[in-house]
Design an enzyme around this catalytic site. Structure first.
Site, mmCIF file in Angstrom:
data_model
loop_
_atom_site.group_PDB
_atom_site.id
_atom_site.type_symbol
_atom_site.label_atom_id
_atom_site.label_comp_id
_atom_site.label_asym_id
_atom_site.label_seq_id
_atom_site.Cartn_x
_atom_site.Cartn_y
_atom_site.Cartn_z
ATOM 1 N N GLU A 61 11.341 -8.858 1.359
ATOM 2 C CA GLU A 61 10.120 -9.680 1.452
ATOM 3 C C GLU A 61 10.409 -11.174 1.346
ATOM 4 O O GLU A 61 9.776 -11.985 2.030
ATOM 5 C CB GLU A 61 9.125 -9.251 0.374
ATOM 6 N N PHE B 170 4.488 -7.069 -3.602
ATOM 7 C CA PHE B 170 5.736 -7.570 -3.035
ATOM 8 C C PHE B 170 5.551 -8.922 -2.344
ATOM 9 O O PHE B 170 6.466 -9.750 -2.364
ATOM 10 C CB PHE B 170 6.296 -6.552 -2.035
ATOM 11 N N HIS C 57 -2.966 -3.281 -0.143
ATOM 12 C CA HIS C 57 -2.725 -2.484 -1.356
ATOM 13 C C HIS C 57 -2.827 -3.340 -2.615
ATOM 14 O O HIS C 57 -2.004 -3.235 -3.527
ATOM 15 C CB HIS C 57 -1.365 -1.784 -1.281
#
Length: 312
Positions: free
Chosen positions: A58, A83, A109
């Site tokens: 990431e 992330f 999420h």
């Protein structure tokens, strides 16, 4: 609720990206090995040459997005909120925020409603982290219609944007005539006794709470704050002056999110009591998303309770 359409805002994100790609050839999408979950795979099917899987890296993905933006592209960098906002915070701050680059960080999420993935993946701190970066726009849409509009608004805005999406399907409460305006709150319901200011999936629950309160003779105003930074100060000040107090409702930590943003405004402009409904300085836990929302008090019943506890 049986006849109410339910859509997860991550689904809205994927569909909006595909639509946006058709009208803007400069849009490119980056993902960190989660295209199926983040729904950027929808864009990939239409524009495979403009979709880049950066793998489980990431931080590197944010650097690539920063570089692409300097060539005139409009990169949408996607991963789970934990992330994107969490792991890659330094790269977002220093490589995107500091040079004020035109990168869109779209995190799915987010919040407790990640469910069974548990505390390690339930990011309740992302809004606080992104709000702290100078010049970063922070958007938390409440439903499918608003989420799709937010993607287009993010693309039009020149500068870094963080958009938060959820895993759980939520009610579609806006119609196709809805007009999204960056930085402007939306009064969903008028009321004179108390104001409920909500964001994200808590907007529909705030509306449910207002209906329950009306049955008991309490007139609640409901305001949807989809843009948490820059926040609509005028709509908050008006509510503080016209109603007896404010309840904020968010699927986020009580620290640094909507509650903090609203209290910062009223403290300076129109002091009044502000009562939070949020994740109260604790980590999440594993479990079904809908049950977890109840466990943490992120429901209409708790909003009603907070209003009744504090109303004079």
């Amino acid at each position: 609720m049986a006849d109410v359409k339910m859509v997860a805002t991550r689904e809205s994100y994927g569909n909006a990206l595909a639509e946006l790609g058709k009208i803007n050839p400069d849009v490119v999408v980056l993902d960190a090995d989660l295209a199926g979950a983040t729904k950027t795979g929808v864009f990939k099917k239409v524009f495979p040459e403009r979709h880049f899987d950066c793998g489980i890296a990431e931080c590197n993905m944010m650097g690539i997005a920063a570089g692409l933006s300097t060539t005139g592209k409009i990169p949408f960098a996607s991963s789970f909120a934990m992330f994107a906002a969490g792991r890659a915070f330094e790269q977002i701050r220093n490589s995107i925020g500091y040079p004020h680059l035109n990168v869109k960080i779209c995190a799915t999420h987010a919040g407790i409603s990640v469910g069974e993935d548990g505390a390690s993946h339930q990011c309740n701190e992302d809004i606080a982290l992104m709000r702290s970066i100078p010049g970063m726009v922070v958007i938390n849409p409440c439903d499918d219609v608003e989420a799709r509009a937010a993607v287009f608004a993010a693309a039009e805005h020149v500068g870094p944007v963080y958009v938060r999406f959820g895993r759980l399907a939520v009610p579609v409460i806006n119609d196709e005539n809805y007009k999204f305006e960056l930085g402007k709150g939306v009064t969903m319901r008028e009321g004179k006794d108390v104001t409920i200011i909500a964001t994200g999936l808590m907007v529909s629950r705030a509306l449910d709470a207002a209906s329950q309160l009306a049955a008991e003779g309490i007139d609640a105003r409901v305001i949807n704050i989809h843009t948490i930074k820059p926040i609509d100060k005028d709509i908050i000040v008006k509510a503080a002056k016209e109603t007896s107090f404010i309840v904020t409702a968010e699927e986020h930590s009580v620290i640094g999110g909507l509650y903090s943003a609203v209290t910062e405004v009223v403290a300076q402009e129109a002091p009044c009591k502000v009562v939070p409904v949020a994740v109260m300085d604790t980590f999440g836990k594993s479990g079904p998303a809908k049950e977890l929302l109840d466990v943490f008090g992120l429901n209409a019943a708790n909003v009603v309770a907070k209003v009744k506890e504090n109303i004079k």
